[in-house]
Write a protein that holds these residues in place. Structure first.
Motif, PDB file in Angstrom:
ATOM      1  N   ARG A  13       0.837  -1.197   0.000  1.00 62.05           N
ATOM      2  CA  ARG A  13       0.000   0.000   0.000  1.00 62.05           C
ATOM      3  C   ARG A  13       0.874   1.251   0.000  1.00 62.05           C
ATOM      4  O   ARG A  13       1.880   1.302   0.702  1.00 62.05           O
ATOM      5  CB  ARG A  13      -0.903   0.025   1.230  1.00 62.05           C
ATOM      6  CG  ARG A  13      -1.939  -1.072   1.247  1.00 62.05           C
ATOM      7  CD  ARG A  13      -2.840  -0.985   2.461  1.00 62.05           C
ATOM      8  NE  ARG A  13      -3.910  -1.977   2.387  1.00 62.05           N
ATOM      9  CZ  ARG A  13      -4.910  -2.067   3.257  1.00 62.05           C
ATOM     10  NH1 ARG A  13      -4.970  -1.208   4.268  1.00 62.05           N
ATOM     11  NH2 ARG A  13      -5.841  -2.983   3.124  1.00 62.05           N
ATOM     12  N   LEU A  14       0.474   2.234  -0.787  1.00 62.25           N
ATOM     13  CA  LEU A  14       1.206   3.494  -0.874  1.00 62.25           C
ATOM     14  C   LEU A  14       0.251   4.665  -0.750  1.00 62.25           C
ATOM     15  O   LEU A  14      -0.862   4.640  -1.293  1.00 62.25           O
ATOM     16  CB  LEU A  14       1.941   3.609  -2.217  1.00 62.25           C
ATOM     17  CG  LEU A  14       3.020   2.574  -2.541  1.00 62.25           C
ATOM     18  CD1 LEU A  14       3.587   2.836  -3.934  1.00 62.25           C
ATOM     19  CD2 LEU A  14       4.115   2.585  -1.509  1.00 62.25           C
ATOM     20  N   SER A  15       0.706   5.689  -0.037  1.00 56.47           N
ATOM     21  CA  SER A  15      -0.041   6.949   0.036  1.00 56.47           C
ATOM     22  C   SER A  15       0.969   8.088   0.026  1.00 56.47           C
ATOM     23  O   SER A  15       1.878   8.127   0.857  1.00 56.47           O
ATOM     24  CB  SER A  15      -0.882   7.000   1.313  1.00 56.47           C
ATOM     25  OG  SER A  15      -1.520   8.251   1.445  1.00 56.47           O
ATOM     26  N   GLY A  16       0.830   8.984  -0.936  1.00 50.09           N
ATOM     27  CA  GLY A  16       1.735  10.121  -1.023  1.00 50.09           C
ATOM     28  C   GLY A  16       3.151   9.754  -1.382  1.00 50.09           C
ATOM     29  O   GLY A  16       4.080  10.489  -1.046  1.00 50.09           O
ATOM     30  N   TYR A  17       3.334   8.629  -2.070  1.00 52.18           N
ATOM     31  CA  TYR A  17       4.679   8.150  -2.412  1.00 52.18           C
ATOM     32  C   TYR A  17       4.949   8.421  -3.892  1.00 52.18           C
ATOM     33  O   TYR A  17       4.348   7.820  -4.768  1.00 52.18           O
ATOM     34  CB  TYR A  17       4.795   6.655  -2.120  1.00 52.18           C
ATOM     35  CG  TYR A  17       6.208   6.106  -2.186  1.00 52.18           C
ATOM     36  CD1 TYR A  17       6.965   5.975  -1.035  1.00 52.18           C
ATOM     37  CD2 TYR A  17       6.779   5.721  -3.395  1.00 52.18           C
ATOM     38  CE1 TYR A  17       8.259   5.462  -1.076  1.00 52.18           C
ATOM     39  CE2 TYR A  17       8.068   5.223  -3.455  1.00 52.18           C
ATOM     40  CZ  TYR A  17       8.797   5.087  -2.287  1.00 52.18           C
ATOM     41  OH  TYR A  17      10.086   4.590  -2.344  1.00 52.18           O
ATOM     42  N   ARG A  18       5.842   9.389  -4.132  1.00 55.04           N
ATOM     43  CA  ARG A  18       6.184   9.793  -5.503  1.00 55.04           C
ATOM     44  C   ARG A  18       4.917  10.044  -6.306  1.00 55.04           C
ATOM     45  O   ARG A  18       4.106  10.873  -5.942  1.00 55.04           O
ATOM     46  CB  ARG A  18       7.123   8.767  -6.138  1.00 55.04           C
ATOM     47  CG  ARG A  18       8.543   8.880  -5.589  1.00 55.04           C
ATOM     48  CD  ARG A  18       9.536   8.017  -6.312  1.00 55.04           C
ATOM     49  NE  ARG A  18      10.892   8.421  -5.947  1.00 55.04           N
ATOM     50  CZ  ARG A  18      11.956   7.641  -6.027  1.00 55.04           C
ATOM     51  NH1 ARG A  18      11.831   6.399  -6.472  1.00 55.04           N
ATOM     52  NH2 ARG A  18      13.151   8.086  -5.676  1.00 55.04           N
ATOM     53  N   ALA A  19       4.745   9.348  -7.427  1.00 57.57           N
ATOM     54  CA  ALA A  19       3.607   9.657  -8.294  1.00 57.57           C
ATOM     55  C   ALA A  19       2.292   9.079  -7.789  1.00 57.57           C
ATOM     56  O   ALA A  19       1.235   9.394  -8.330  1.00 57.57           O
ATOM     57  CB  ALA A  19       3.872   9.140  -9.711  1.00 57.57           C
ATOM     58  N   GLY A  38       7.291   5.650 -17.727  1.00 57.85           N
ATOM     59  CA  GLY A  38       7.029   6.756 -16.824  1.00 57.85           C
ATOM     60  C   GLY A  38       5.701   6.682 -16.103  1.00 57.85           C
ATOM     61  O   GLY A  38       5.351   7.602 -15.356  1.00 57.85           O
ATOM     62  N   ALA A  39       4.959   5.587 -16.269  1.00 61.28           N
ATOM     63  CA  ALA A  39       3.650   5.497 -15.625  1.00 61.28           C
ATOM     64  C   ALA A  39       3.774   5.248 -14.125  1.00 61.28           C
ATOM     65  O   ALA A  39       2.884   5.615 -13.355  1.00 61.28           O
ATOM     66  CB  ALA A  39       2.815   4.389 -16.269  1.00 61.28           C
ATOM     67  N   HIS A  75       3.563  15.025  -5.375  1.00 59.25           N
ATOM     68  CA  HIS A  75       3.242  16.413  -5.712  1.00 59.25           C
ATOM     69  C   HIS A  75       2.213  16.395  -6.846  1.00 59.25           C
ATOM     70  O   HIS A  75       2.558  16.337  -8.023  1.00 59.25           O
ATOM     71  CB  HIS A  75       4.491  17.188  -6.147  1.00 59.25           C
ATOM     72  CG  HIS A  75       5.509  17.303  -5.063  1.00 59.25           C
ATOM     73  ND1 HIS A  75       5.425  18.218  -4.042  1.00 59.25           N
ATOM     74  CD2 HIS A  75       6.637  16.588  -4.818  1.00 59.25           C
ATOM     75  CE1 HIS A  75       6.453  18.085  -3.225  1.00 59.25           C
ATOM     76  NE2 HIS A  75       7.208  17.100  -3.671  1.00 59.25           N
ATOM     77  N   GLY A  76       0.961  16.374  -6.476  1.00 60.19           N
ATOM     78  CA  GLY A  76      -0.099  16.348  -7.464  1.00 60.19           C
ATOM     79  C   GLY A  76      -1.105  17.441  -7.201  1.00 60.19           C
ATOM     80  O   GLY A  76      -0.829  18.439  -6.548  1.00 60.19           O
ATOM     81  N   ALA A  77      -2.317  17.195  -7.703  1.00 59.27           N
ATOM     82  CA  ALA A  77      -3.373  18.181  -7.496  1.00 59.27           C
ATOM     83  C   ALA A  77      -3.657  18.363  -6.003  1.00 59.27           C
ATOM     84  O   ALA A  77      -3.938  19.455  -5.543  1.00 59.27           O
ATOM     85  CB  ALA A  77      -4.644  17.725  -8.223  1.00 59.27           C
ATOM     86  N   GLU A 372      -4.473  12.467 -14.458  1.00 52.98           N
ATOM     87  CA  GLU A 372      -4.730  13.708 -13.719  1.00 52.98           C
ATOM     88  C   GLU A 372      -3.663  13.994 -12.664  1.00 52.98           C
ATOM     89  O   GLU A 372      -3.951  14.292 -11.512  1.00 52.98           O
ATOM     90  CB  GLU A 372      -6.122  13.638 -13.059  1.00 52.98           C
ATOM     91  CG  GLU A 372      -7.251  13.478 -14.065  1.00 52.98           C
ATOM     92  CD  GLU A 372      -8.610  13.366 -13.381  1.00 52.98           C
ATOM     93  OE1 GLU A 372      -8.642  13.367 -12.128  1.00 52.98           O
ATOM     94  OE2 GLU A 372      -9.623  13.289 -14.088  1.00 52.98           O
ATOM     95  N   GLY A 373      -2.410  13.855 -13.070  1.00 49.84           N
ATOM     96  CA  GLY A 373      -1.314  14.230 -12.191  1.00 49.84           C
ATOM     97  C   GLY A 373      -0.876  13.175 -11.205  1.00 49.84           C
ATOM     98  O   GLY A 373      -0.032  13.449 -10.345  1.00 49.84           O
ATOM     99  N   SER A 374      -1.409  11.955 -11.298  1.00 53.12           N
ATOM    100  CA  SER A 374      -1.035  10.879 -10.385  1.00 53.12           C
ATOM    101  C   SER A 374      -0.972   9.555 -11.132  1.00 53.12           C
ATOM    102  O   SER A 374      -1.632   9.365 -12.160  1.00 53.12           O
ATOM    103  CB  SER A 374      -2.043  10.739  -9.231  1.00 53.12           C
ATOM    104  OG  SER A 374      -2.020  11.865  -8.392  1.00 53.12           O
ATOM    105  N   SER A 375      -0.158   8.644 -10.590  1.00 50.58           N
ATOM    106  CA  SER A 375      -0.154   7.268 -11.091  1.00 50.58           C
ATOM    107  C   SER A 375      -1.221   6.492 -10.345  1.00 50.58           C
ATOM    108  O   SER A 375      -1.478   6.725  -9.165  1.00 50.58           O
ATOM    109  CB  SER A 375       1.210   6.615 -10.868  1.00 50.58           C
ATOM    110  OG  SER A 375       2.191   7.215 -11.686  1.00 50.58           O
TER     111      SER A 375
END
Length: 420
Positions: A13-19, A38-39, A75-77, A372-375
């Motif tokens: 699980r990931l939250s706020g990790y890179r993309a 790059g996805a 760093h996204g929306a 929309e700015g995130s993977s």
């Protein structure tokens, strides 16, 4: 007992990790990540290694190797202020007994003797002013025990008090993880710590590194770029069954190959390929790594990654198709599919040939997309699943740009550290 029965990686699980703003990756025996360049496919592998590095070395060093916490924060929306990562894994009763016998620490709960599902993860945030970081939460939770540590008020950046070997007055630094400390007094957490340190190995293999033929070493675990392939081969040669398996698959890839051997000369570990001469049944010509193609060396290292001792619970292989002939891809995927009986395998690929192999079933595929700015991670849509079944394939859908995904991404809902 097989390696896969000892430790099984269930979910990342990931939250706020890179993309990735929010994502969950559920693992099968074979999991295939598909996505454009790059996805975010490599980020998922890096997150697994990040947890390992943080527990093997230190959290500070693991962050520094990746450019610091600011380089990892999403760093996204909706810009993330906290980075969280968690891994769910199942430990068998046999594995717990093995750790118990080696450490002489008692198993606290009788129920854990039958094995247990464990969640481990942590959240970190930058300190005020952006200099340094603080661990805001750390969770180790099983069906029978739990260890939870957190800051009541993250803004105060106080060292949290936890139950550690140093007694009630011990204060753990707020930039360090507590699992290595509680592992000294509890066999379950020692087992979790050892599993997270050793059970995941990710590979981005370099033929140039393999050709370097470094000095003789004692490692039996393959390095990330494959540079110590000769040492791993030398250790593998102690098992006739493993050597026969390796040579059988390499012979199907390299015409005329009889066997591959590890040798030593002038203190360096050499790899020698023995091939037939004309129609002879015996090896008549010997080649070194400098004579072999990039694809052959990558195939050798990939096979070694699957058979190294001890075998990791999860072997991650990036871009399996790189420098490999389509015919050899089929052999490698046959070997990978057969290896899922003793380890899990995670592949990344965007090759229609690789994705057309029968082992790549739609249930094993996860699609990584940038939206929309995130993977984000997706399973295939029901329609794509049906369309990719024989005589069609996932690879054919990819070739026709018809690899449609489910509407909703694979996300964590509710408590990030809750059991799956």
């Amino acid at each position: 007992m097989s390696d896969s029965a000892r430790v099984h990686i269930e979910e990342l699980r990931l939250s706020g990790y890179r993309a990735f703003e929010n994502a969950r990756l559920q693992f099968d025996d074979l999991t295939v990540l598909v996505g454009r360049n790059g996805a975010g496919k490599s980020t998922l592998l890096d997150a697994l290694e990040f947890v390992r590095d943080a527990l093997t070395d230190s959290l500070a060093n693991a962050l520094e190797r990746r450019g610091g916490i600011q380089a990892l924060l999403h760093h996204g929306a909706r810009e993330a202020k906290v980075l969280s990562v968690a891994i769910h894994l199942r430990l068998s009763g046999g594995y717990l007994h093995e750790v118990e016998g080696r450490t002489r620490l008692p198993i606290v709960s009788d129920a854990s003797r039958d094995g247990t599902l464990v969640t481990y993860g942590f959240s970190i945030a930058p300190k005020r002013g952006g200099l340094g970081f603080v661990v805001t939460r750390e969770v180790a939770r099983s069906e029978h025990q739990h260890f939870v540590r957190g800051l009541g008020n993250a803004k105060q950046h106080r060292s949290p008090a936890v139950s550690l070997p140093g007694g009630p007055g011990f204060r753990l630094s707020n930039d360090a993880l507590g699992l290595p400390f509680v592992a000294d007094v509890d066999v379950l957490w020692r087992a979790v710590l050892e599993a997270l340190r050793t059970s995941v190995r990710a590979y981005s293999l370099s033929p140039a590194a393999i050709r370097a033929e470094p000095p003789v070493g004692g490692a039996s675990v393959l390095s990330r770029n494959g540079s110590n392939a000769g040492d791993v081969l030398h250790h593998l040669e102690r098992s006739k069954a493993d050597v026969a398996w390796l040579n059988k698959h390499l012979a199907a890839i390299v015409p005329g190959l009889v066997r591959v051997r590890a040798e030593t000369a002038a203190g360096r570990r050499l790899i020698r390929f023995h091939q037939r001469y004309n129609k002879s049944k015996t090896a008549g010509v010997v080649f070194d790594v400098g004579d072999m193609s990039d694809g052959t060396l990558r195939c050798l290292a990939l096979l070694l990654a699957l058979r190294q001792k001890p075998t990791p619970a999860l072997v991650c292989l990036e871009e399996i198709e790189d420098s490999v002939h389509p015919a050899a891809l089929g052999v490698l995927l046959d070997a990978i599919d057969a290896s899922t009986s003793h380890c899990q395998v995670l592949l990344t690929s965007h090759s229609p040939e690789a994705l057309s192999h029968p082992a790549v079933t739609p249930e094993r595929v996860r699609v990584v997309e940038w939206r929309e700015g995130s993977s984000a991670l997706f399973r295939l849509s029901l329609g794509a699943e049906e369309m990719s079944r024989p005589p069609r394939s996932v690879g054919k859908l990819l070739r026709t740009n018809a690899l449609f995904t489910a509407r909703d991404s694979e996300r964590v809902e509710g408590d990030f550290f809750a059991a799956p």
